[in-house]
Design a protein around this motif. Structure first.
Motif, PDB file in Angstrom:
ATOM      1  N   ASN A  20       0.819  -1.205   0.000  1.00 13.52           N
ATOM      2  CA  ASN A  20       0.000   0.000   0.000  1.00 13.52           C
ATOM      3  C   ASN A  20       0.856   1.260   0.000  1.00 13.52           C
ATOM      4  N   ALA A  21       0.203   2.394  -0.231  1.00 13.60           N
ATOM      5  CA  ALA A  21       0.920   3.678  -0.316  1.00 13.60           C
ATOM      6  C   ALA A  21       1.712   3.973   0.952  1.00 13.60           C
ATOM      7  N   GLU A  22       1.169   3.582   2.117  1.00 14.81           N
ATOM      8  CA  GLU A  22       1.878   3.895   3.373  1.00 14.81           C
ATOM      9  C   GLU A  22       3.182   3.110   3.530  1.00 14.81           C
ATOM     10  N   HIS A  23       3.355   2.063   2.730  1.00 11.10           N
ATOM     11  CA  HIS A  23       4.606   1.291   2.782  1.00 11.10           C
ATOM     12  C   HIS A  23       5.706   1.910   1.915  1.00 11.10           C
ATOM     13  N   PRO A  25       7.339   4.944   1.571  1.00  9.89           N
ATOM     14  CA  PRO A  25       8.542   5.629   2.070  1.00  9.89           C
ATOM     15  C   PRO A  25       9.631   4.680   2.583  1.00  9.89           C
ATOM     16  N   ARG A  26       9.230   3.660   3.335  1.00  6.39           N
ATOM     17  CA  ARG A  26      10.214   2.697   3.855  1.00  6.39           C
ATOM     18  C   ARG A  26      10.820   1.896   2.697  1.00  6.39           C
ATOM     19  N   TYR A  27       9.968   1.479   1.772  1.00  9.21           N
ATOM     20  CA  TYR A  27      10.435   0.734   0.600  1.00  9.21           C
ATOM     21  C   TYR A  27      11.430   1.578  -0.190  1.00  9.21           C
ATOM     22  N   HIS A  28      11.111   2.847  -0.330  1.00  6.47           N
ATOM     23  CA  HIS A  28      11.987   3.768  -1.071  1.00  6.47           C
ATOM     24  C   HIS A  28      13.360   3.876  -0.400  1.00  6.47           C
ATOM     25  N   GLU A  29      13.382   3.915   0.913  1.00  7.60           N
ATOM     26  CA  GLU A  29      14.657   3.962   1.641  1.00  7.60           C
ATOM     27  C   GLU A  29      15.469   2.698   1.389  1.00  7.60           C
ATOM     28  N   TRP A  30      14.794   1.549   1.392  1.00  7.59           N
ATOM     29  CA  TRP A  30      15.494   0.291   1.098  1.00  7.59           C
ATOM     30  C   TRP A  30      16.185   0.354  -0.256  1.00  7.59           C
ATOM     31  N   MET A  31      15.437   0.831  -1.251  1.00  9.86           N
ATOM     32  CA  MET A  31      15.928   0.753  -2.622  1.00  9.86           C
ATOM     33  C   MET A  31      16.996   1.790  -2.953  1.00  9.86           C
ATOM     34  N   PHE A  66       3.237  -8.684  -2.201  1.00  7.82           N
ATOM     35  CA  PHE A  66       2.985  -8.575  -0.765  1.00  7.82           C
ATOM     36  C   PHE A  66       4.214  -7.970  -0.083  1.00  7.82           C
ATOM     37  N   ILE A  67       3.967  -7.186   0.960  1.00  8.22           N
ATOM     38  CA  ILE A  67       5.027  -6.722   1.846  1.00  8.22           C
ATOM     39  C   ILE A  67       5.163  -7.737   2.979  1.00  8.22           C
ATOM     40  N   GLN A  83       6.832  -0.035  10.543  1.00 11.15           N
ATOM     41  CA  GLN A  83       8.018  -0.376  11.324  1.00 11.15           C
ATOM     42  C   GLN A  83       8.234  -1.886  11.430  1.00 11.15           C
ATOM     43  N   CYS A  84       7.274  -2.657  10.928  1.00 15.69           N
ATOM     44  CA  CYS A  84       7.378  -4.119  10.959  1.00 15.69           C
ATOM     45  C   CYS A  84       7.897  -4.676   9.634  1.00 15.69           C
ATOM     46  N   MET A  85       8.104  -3.789   8.657  1.00 16.51           N
ATOM     47  CA  MET A  85       8.455  -4.239   7.302  1.00 16.51           C
ATOM     48  C   MET A  85       9.841  -4.883   7.250  1.00 16.51           C
TER      49      MET A  85
END
Length: 209
Positions: A20-23, A25-31, A66-67, A83-85
């Protein structure tokens, strides 16, 4: 993919939820990590491009994403879901003429979660979902030749090496889902629970009396 937009899958150590959209920012930091870019053969995107990508993956009929969440952290309702990702897992239906063929891709983005068998559990969960919900009969995994950890994991799951591409520096592994494979997979994943994601999110937000 619309089919999983309200689906969460609960395993022993992980929970899989729709991307989802709320995931983002964290995904972007990973990449931003050069290591993850290399392992996933990805180009760095801007945050805006990442939001566009998330939206397109949600809408596309040939991508199921899926995340991966740490179940132990996720069951603590005081911890935000982002924060659980831990990573993500995808099924790509790569052949328009054969919807039963799927490419499987998994990324454990958080280094502290690697080497603990989580990737193996997630892969089995996603295969079970692919077989039962998407009608997948053959799985492929295309992995960079230098990613020996992932290659070894898929081989432990009985994927067979079918080709090596020196140009793209990747190996292709496959598994055909015959009746024995299907039976074993469903038995191994008998404890996996499929839940209504919106209801689960609502339950997490409700204060415990």
């Amino acid at each position: 993919m619309k089919i999983n937009e309200n689906t969460s899958l609960e395993g022993q150590r992980v929970v899989l939820v729709p991307y989802n959209a709320e995931h983002v920012p964290r995904y972007h930091e990973w990449m931003k990590s050069p290591e993850l870019q290399q392992l996933t053969a990805s180009e760095p995107l801007t945050l805006e491009q990442e939001y566009d990508m998330q939206k397109s993956w949600r809408e596309d009929d040939d991508k199921c994403t899926f995340i991966i969440l740490d179940k132990q952290r996720w069951t603590d309702t005081s911890v935000e879901e982002e924060q659980c990702m831990v990573g993500d897992v995808n099924i790509f239906l790569t052949d328009p003429t054969d919807p039963s063929l799927a490419e499987l891709e998994i990324m454990i983005a958080e280094p502290s979660y690697r080497g603990k068998g989580i990737g193996k559990e997630v892969t089995r969960m996603m295969m079970c979902y692919g077989v039962t919900k998407l009608g997948v009969k053959k799985f492929q995994a295309k992995i960079g030749l230098d990613n020996q950890v992932s290659i070894a994991m898929f081989k432990k799951l009985d994927f067979q090496e079918v080709s090596v591409c020196k140009v793209f520096k990747e190996v292709t592994l496959e598994m055909t889902v015959d009746e024995s494979v299907r039976t074993r997979l469903l038995e191994d994943m008998a404890d996996m629970k499929e839940r209504d994601y919106r209801q689960t999110c609502s339950d997490r937000r409700e204060p415990v009396s």
